[in-house]
Design an enzyme around this catalytic site. Structure first.
Site, PDB file in Angstrom:
ATOM      1  N   CYS A   2       0.851  -1.181   0.000  1.00  0.00           N
ATOM      2  CA  CYS A   2       0.000   0.000   0.000  1.00  0.00           C
ATOM      3  C   CYS A   2       0.894   1.241   0.000  1.00  0.00           C
ATOM      4  O   CYS A   2       1.925   1.288   0.643  1.00  0.00           O
ATOM      5  CB  CYS A   2      -0.935   0.095   1.192  1.00  0.00           C
ATOM      6  SG  CYS A   2      -2.064  -1.270   1.326  1.00  0.00           S
ATOM      7  N   ARG A  27       3.826  -0.410  -4.944  1.00  0.00           N
ATOM      8  CA  ARG A  27       3.594  -0.932  -3.595  1.00  0.00           C
ATOM      9  C   ARG A  27       2.274  -1.695  -3.479  1.00  0.00           C
ATOM     10  O   ARG A  27       2.012  -2.348  -2.460  1.00  0.00           O
ATOM     11  CB  ARG A  27       3.579   0.220  -2.583  1.00  0.00           C
ATOM     12  CG  ARG A  27       4.864   0.994  -2.512  1.00  0.00           C
ATOM     13  CD  ARG A  27       4.728   2.143  -1.552  1.00  0.00           C
ATOM     14  NE  ARG A  27       4.610   1.693  -0.190  1.00  0.00           N
ATOM     15  CZ  ARG A  27       5.609   1.491   0.642  1.00  0.00           C
ATOM     16  NH1 ARG A  27       6.840   1.707   0.228  1.00  0.00           N
ATOM     17  NH2 ARG A  27       5.408   1.092   1.870  1.00  0.00           N
ATOM     18  N   TRP A  75      -2.744  -2.765  -1.600  1.00  0.00           N
ATOM     19  CA  TRP A  75      -2.440  -4.182  -1.730  1.00  0.00           C
ATOM     20  C   TRP A  75      -3.270  -4.846  -0.642  1.00  0.00           C
ATOM     21  O   TRP A  75      -2.997  -4.692   0.548  1.00  0.00           O
ATOM     22  CB  TRP A  75      -0.957  -4.445  -1.509  1.00  0.00           C
ATOM     23  CG  TRP A  75      -0.560  -5.864  -1.784  1.00  0.00           C
ATOM     24  CD1 TRP A  75      -0.232  -6.407  -2.989  1.00  0.00           C
ATOM     25  CD2 TRP A  75      -0.440  -6.927  -0.816  1.00  0.00           C
ATOM     26  NE1 TRP A  75       0.076  -7.742  -2.838  1.00  0.00           N
ATOM     27  CE2 TRP A  75      -0.039  -8.088  -1.524  1.00  0.00           C
ATOM     28  CE3 TRP A  75      -0.628  -7.015   0.560  1.00  0.00           C
ATOM     29  CZ2 TRP A  75       0.170  -9.310  -0.890  1.00  0.00           C
ATOM     30  CZ3 TRP A  75      -0.420  -8.233   1.192  1.00  0.00           C
ATOM     31  CH2 TRP A  75      -0.020  -9.365   0.465  1.00  0.00           C
ATOM     32  N   ASN A 101      -1.471   2.400   5.620  1.00  0.00           N
ATOM     33  CA  ASN A 101      -0.609   1.321   5.135  1.00  0.00           C
ATOM     34  C   ASN A 101      -0.198   0.511   6.354  1.00  0.00           C
ATOM     35  O   ASN A 101       0.367   1.056   7.291  1.00  0.00           O
ATOM     36  CB  ASN A 101       0.619   1.932   4.445  1.00  0.00           C
ATOM     37  CG  ASN A 101       1.701   0.904   4.167  1.00  0.00           C
ATOM     38  OD1 ASN A 101       1.418  -0.255   3.944  1.00  0.00           O
ATOM     39  ND2 ASN A 101       2.953   1.338   4.193  1.00  0.00           N
ATOM     40  N   GLY A 102      -0.505  -0.782   6.347  1.00  0.00           N
ATOM     41  CA  GLY A 102      -0.152  -1.629   7.494  1.00  0.00           C
ATOM     42  C   GLY A 102      -1.309  -2.537   7.848  1.00  0.00           C
ATOM     43  O   GLY A 102      -2.247  -2.697   7.066  1.00  0.00           O
ATOM     44  N   GLU A 488      17.074 -18.051  -7.752  1.00  0.00           N
ATOM     45  CA  GLU A 488      16.680 -16.703  -8.165  1.00  0.00           C
ATOM     46  C   GLU A 488      16.099 -16.716  -9.588  1.00  0.00           C
ATOM     47  O   GLU A 488      15.107 -16.047  -9.875  1.00  0.00           O
ATOM     48  CB  GLU A 488      17.894 -15.764  -8.050  1.00  0.00           C
ATOM     49  CG  GLU A 488      17.688 -14.346  -8.515  1.00  0.00           C
ATOM     50  CD  GLU A 488      16.552 -13.600  -7.831  1.00  0.00           C
ATOM     51  OE1 GLU A 488      15.976 -14.095  -6.856  1.00  0.00           O
ATOM     52  OE2 GLU A 488      16.220 -12.501  -8.316  1.00  0.00           O
ATOM     53  N   LYS A 492      12.351 -15.479 -10.508  1.00  0.00           N
ATOM     54  CA  LYS A 492      12.072 -14.426 -11.508  1.00  0.00           C
ATOM     55  C   LYS A 492      11.012 -14.906 -12.484  1.00  0.00           C
ATOM     56  O   LYS A 492      10.080 -14.193 -12.806  1.00  0.00           O
ATOM     57  CB  LYS A 492      13.336 -14.053 -12.302  1.00  0.00           C
ATOM     58  CG  LYS A 492      14.377 -13.220 -11.628  1.00  0.00           C
ATOM     59  CD  LYS A 492      13.992 -11.795 -11.330  1.00  0.00           C
ATOM     60  CE  LYS A 492      13.269 -11.639 -10.044  1.00  0.00           C
ATOM     61  NZ  LYS A 492      13.916 -11.511  -8.809  1.00  0.00           N
ATOM     62  N   GLU A 495       7.408 -15.332 -10.754  1.00  0.00           N
ATOM     63  CA  GLU A 495       6.670 -14.155 -10.303  1.00  0.00           C
ATOM     64  C   GLU A 495       6.183 -13.272 -11.444  1.00  0.00           C
ATOM     65  O   GLU A 495       5.183 -12.589 -11.287  1.00  0.00           O
ATOM     66  CB  GLU A 495       7.478 -13.338  -9.290  1.00  0.00           C
ATOM     67  CG  GLU A 495       8.723 -12.714  -9.842  1.00  0.00           C
ATOM     68  CD  GLU A 495       9.513 -11.951  -8.786  1.00  0.00           C
ATOM     69  OE1 GLU A 495       8.911 -11.416  -7.852  1.00  0.00           O
ATOM     70  OE2 GLU A 495      10.752 -11.885  -8.918  1.00  0.00           O
ATOM     71  N   HIS A 511      17.496 -37.005  -6.261  1.00  0.00           N
ATOM     72  CA  HIS A 511      16.827 -37.559  -5.085  1.00  0.00           C
ATOM     73  C   HIS A 511      15.319 -37.351  -5.137  1.00  0.00           C
ATOM     74  O   HIS A 511      14.679 -37.285  -4.089  1.00  0.00           O
ATOM     75  CB  HIS A 511      17.440 -36.963  -3.809  1.00  0.00           C
ATOM     76  CG  HIS A 511      18.909 -37.250  -3.728  1.00  0.00           C
ATOM     77  ND1 HIS A 511      19.402 -38.476  -3.345  1.00  0.00           N
ATOM     78  CD2 HIS A 511      19.992 -36.489  -4.043  1.00  0.00           C
ATOM     79  CE1 HIS A 511      20.730 -38.444  -3.406  1.00  0.00           C
ATOM     80  NE2 HIS A 511      21.106 -37.249  -3.833  1.00  0.00           N
ATOM     81  N   LYS A 610       5.753  -4.470  -4.139  1.00  0.00           N
ATOM     82  CA  LYS A 610       7.197  -4.340  -4.018  1.00  0.00           C
ATOM     83  C   LYS A 610       7.683  -4.422  -2.585  1.00  0.00           C
ATOM     84  O   LYS A 610       8.665  -5.066  -2.279  1.00  0.00           O
ATOM     85  CB  LYS A 610       7.606  -3.006  -4.646  1.00  0.00           C
ATOM     86  CG  LYS A 610       9.094  -2.757  -4.685  1.00  0.00           C
ATOM     87  CD  LYS A 610       9.720  -3.451  -5.858  1.00  0.00           C
ATOM     88  CE  LYS A 610      11.224  -3.368  -5.864  1.00  0.00           C
ATOM     89  NZ  LYS A 610      11.804  -4.506  -6.566  1.00  0.00           N
TER      90      LYS A 610
HETATM   91  C1  F6R Z   1      11.359 -10.859  -5.895  1.00  0.00           C
HETATM   92  C2  F6R Z   1      11.332  -9.825  -4.875  1.00  0.00           C
HETATM   93  C3  F6R Z   1      10.994 -10.217  -3.493  1.00  0.00           C
HETATM   94  C4  F6R Z   1      11.838  -9.408  -2.506  1.00  0.00           C
HETATM   95  C5  F6R Z   1      11.388  -9.705  -1.074  1.00  0.00           C
HETATM   96  C6  F6R Z   1      12.241  -8.988  -0.055  1.00  0.00           C
HETATM   97  O1  F6R Z   1      11.745 -10.345  -7.132  1.00  0.00           O
HETATM   98  O2  F6R Z   1      11.549  -8.671  -5.140  1.00  0.00           O
HETATM   99  O3  F6R Z   1      11.153 -11.583  -3.294  1.00  0.00           O
HETATM  100  O4  F6R Z   1      13.173  -9.740  -2.680  1.00  0.00           O
HETATM  101  O5  F6R Z   1      10.057  -9.316  -0.915  1.00  0.00           O
HETATM  102  O6  F6R Z   1      12.195  -7.611  -0.240  1.00  0.00           O
HETATM  103  P1  F6R Z   1      13.295  -6.663   0.352  1.00  0.00           P
HETATM  104  O7  F6R Z   1      14.578  -6.985  -0.298  1.00  0.00           O
HETATM  105  O8  F6R Z   1      12.806  -5.285   0.050  1.00  0.00           O
HETATM  106  O9  F6R Z   1      13.350  -6.948   1.823  1.00  0.00           O
END
Ligand code: F6R
Length: 615
Positions: A2, A27, A75, A101-102, A488, A492, A495, A511, A610
């Protein structure tokens, strides 16, 4: 999660609020809304499910006048994303509006108490409960919105950044925070409020970061006042000058922020390294570590807590620190660590690794370790965010604002800082030779140029993406330093394309997971020339023997893997410990192009946001 925005001044608030919502859309983007008090004292609230664009469309031809207002992009946590649950929320009388927000943890208890007093609720949100509580306090205590918000913060349990307006007082915004970020921009006779500085920078570079437990009274044409919610003592205001440019917040001609951020990496990593490695590669400087040299020399253990992509970077950090500093490293998911019963001693160092610096679980894990006596160190990107403010020391990755929801440049920035950190601590401890340090530090300096080389694969990866766009599952395999790269790469893809993908240590596949391999299950294998190269080659053979398709990421000039893999992407040679910085690039591009081919909203994938400021 949010984003909140607020404005009070002489300009038309709507324009600033909408522009701010666009900046904060990363956000959360389930719904959005604005509340503006016009010249006649009417409180106009417009809300819409979906993106900010939908709100703009809805608000067309409405009364958008007024120079005080608050806004929100959501969000969803409590209640599905729809027009009713969208913020701002209003008190029953229509006098008070609030954005939040929260999460308010005791909202059901508060809701019941207010229902018993005759209050009714239209939404399913915790925020509506809070705004009703504020009005209830105003009525029963016959007090101002400021006094009521202050009192409400004592009754609310949870995390919040809030902004409140009162129709009967069109010259004031009240803002408060507890565990969710809030920044106030200080202009000429005008103030801005936002969840982060990005909506503010085009108007002023002077900001005040509100601390936990503080409440701000923002009166038109008057000086900003900030108080401690509990003691009511006035806080000393510290104005910070932002070092951010608007260009960093724009797409700059790219179709998506993610692509821009992938292509920015040569520059962002140069910024990350700048001033930290001497020209001859003999010296690494990170003041946050040098100032606490004794702590790092004497610690017996480092714990790294992080989530998501940052957790993957942390796994690479473990290899780096153990290799060069000979200090045992434990990597924990912050969300698990915070509710577990870890043995933490005074000599422990906890590193909180986070792009946003706001991730609720990482922040809570940090607080837990801090209260148990550990030295807490932050590695973050967003300057002035909550984690750097809560740590004993730290260093920024300096890669600039990351707006695409999928993390790219922050990942490589985190790995780069962890690499520099391990060299520095290793040098201080004498666990790395001068020549090794110089070799690796010089290689770190080469990374930006090598990444530019890898961009030459762009067209090839675009073609490859076409072949795999309709795959339903993917396996990503890697070993050693590149096992986290496999995790990773899979994240990517998942998501942003919504294709199921799993990352595995290549040898572990035997395994169980190998049962999944068939012609329809492509594997992306990171098979660069490292100390387990031959082992990875055997793993590729095992996949091929079962009819699996293999995309291999190999070291330039590799002739062995290219004979067995279906497709090969070459990255330049570099010190083994730095290979994840190079292998990340084709993995990011492959995920990006597959997602684009599938018509996904790459920058704002479904269900994600984000900055994960809720549990
Ligand atoms: C994936 C992604 C998330 C963040 C995770 C932690 O692309 O961006 O998995 O890495 O939410 O976020 P931060 O690094 O802001 O603590």
């Amino acid at each position: 999660m949010c984003g909140i925005v607020g404005y009070i001044g002489q300009r038309r608030a709507y324009d600033i609020l909408i522009q701010g919502l666009h900046r904060l859309e990363y956000r959360g983007y389930d719904s959005s809304g604005v509340a503006i008090i016009n010249e006649e004292g009417s409180l106009n609230i417009y809300k819409s499910k979906g993106k900010v664009e939908a709100l703009e469309h809805y608000a067309e031809n409405k009364d958008l006048s007024g120079n005080i207002g608050i806004a929100h992009t959501r969000w969803a946590t409590h209640g599905e994303p729809n027009d009713i649950n969208a913020h701002p929320h209003c008190s029953e009388s229509g006098r008070i509006a609030m954005v939040h927000n929260g999460t308010i943890e005791n909202y059901s208890v508060l809701k019941e108490a207010l229902s018993n007093k005759g209050y009714t609720f239209v939404s399913q949100t915790d925020t509506e409960v809070a705004v009703q509580l504020i009005e209830y306090i105003m009525q029963t205590n016959n007090c101002s919105a400021f006094e009521a918000v202050k009192e409400a913060t004592k009754r609310i349990v949870g995390a919040y950044a809030i902004a409140v307006v009162d129709r009967q007082n069109p010259n004031t915004i009240i803002a408060a925070r507890q565990s969710s970020p809030l920044v106030i921009g200080v202009g000429e006779d005008e103030y801005f409020i936002a969840s982060d500085a990005t909506p503010i920078i085009e108007y002023t570079n002077k900001v005040v970061y509100l601390n936990d437990g503080e409440i701000a009274v923002i009166n038109r044409g008057e000086e900003l006042k900030v108080y401690d919610c509990k003691s009511a003592d006035e806080s000393k205001i510290e104005i910070t000058e932002l070092q951010m440019s608007i260009e960093e917040l724009e797409k700059g001609g790219y179709p998506h922020f993610m692509l821009k951020e992938i292509f920015e990496q040569p520059r962002t990593l140069a910024d990350c390294i700048s001033g930290r490695i001497s020209a001859d590669g003999k010296q690494v400087t990170l003041s946050g570590i040098i100032e606490h040299k004794d702590i790092f020399l004497n610690t017996n253990r480092i714990i790294i807590v992080a989530c998501g992509t940052s957790w993957h970077a942390a796994l690479i950090g473990k290899h780096l620190i153990e290799d060069f500093c000979r200090i045992p490293v434990v990597v924990e998911y912050a969300s698990e660590f915070r509710y577990s019963n870890p043995v933490i001693t005074k000599g422990d160092v906890l590193i909180a690794l986070s792009q946003s610096g706001e991730t609720a679980d990482t922040l809570a894990a940090l607080e837990k370790a801090k209260s148990a006596g550990a030295f807490v160190f932050g590695i973050c990107n967003v300057i002035g965010s909550s984690i750097p403010r809560a740590t004993d020391s730290g260093c920024y990755i300096h890669v600039g604002p990351e707006i695409g929801v999928a993390s790219t440049k922050a990942f490589t920035g985190q790995v780069t800082v962890l690499a520099m950190m391990s060299l520095l601590i290793g040098q201080m401890k004498g666990t790395i030779s001068d020549s090794k340090l110089q070799e690796i530090a010089s290689d770190i300096r080469r990374v930006p140029t090598l990444i530019k080389e890898i961009f030459k694969l762009n067209d090839q990866i675009q073609e490859l993406a076409k072949i795999f766009t309709y795959a339903h599952n993917f396996l990503y395999l890697g070993r050693g330093y590149n096992y986290p790269s496999a995790l990773e790469g899979a994240l990517k893809l998942k998501e942003i394309s919504y294709i199921h993908a799993e990352g595995y240590p290549a040898a572990e596949m035997k395994h169980g997971t190998i049962a999944l391999i068939d012609n329809d299950m492509p594997s992306v294998v990171i098979a660069i020339k490292d100390n387990v190269y031959e082992k990875t080659v055997s793993n590729i053979q095992q996949v091929k023997a079962r009819g699996g398709k293999v995309v291999a990421i190999v070291t330039e000039g590799d002739t062995i893997v290219s004979q067995m893999a279906d497709y090969v992407l070459e990255v330049p040679q570099i010190s083994e410990c730095l290979t994840p910085l190079l292998t990340a690039i084709p993995l990011q591009l492959l995920a990006y192009y597959i997602a684009v081919n599938k018509g996904r909203n790459v920058d704002q994938p479904r269900n994600l946001a984000k900055s994960v400021t809720v549990e």
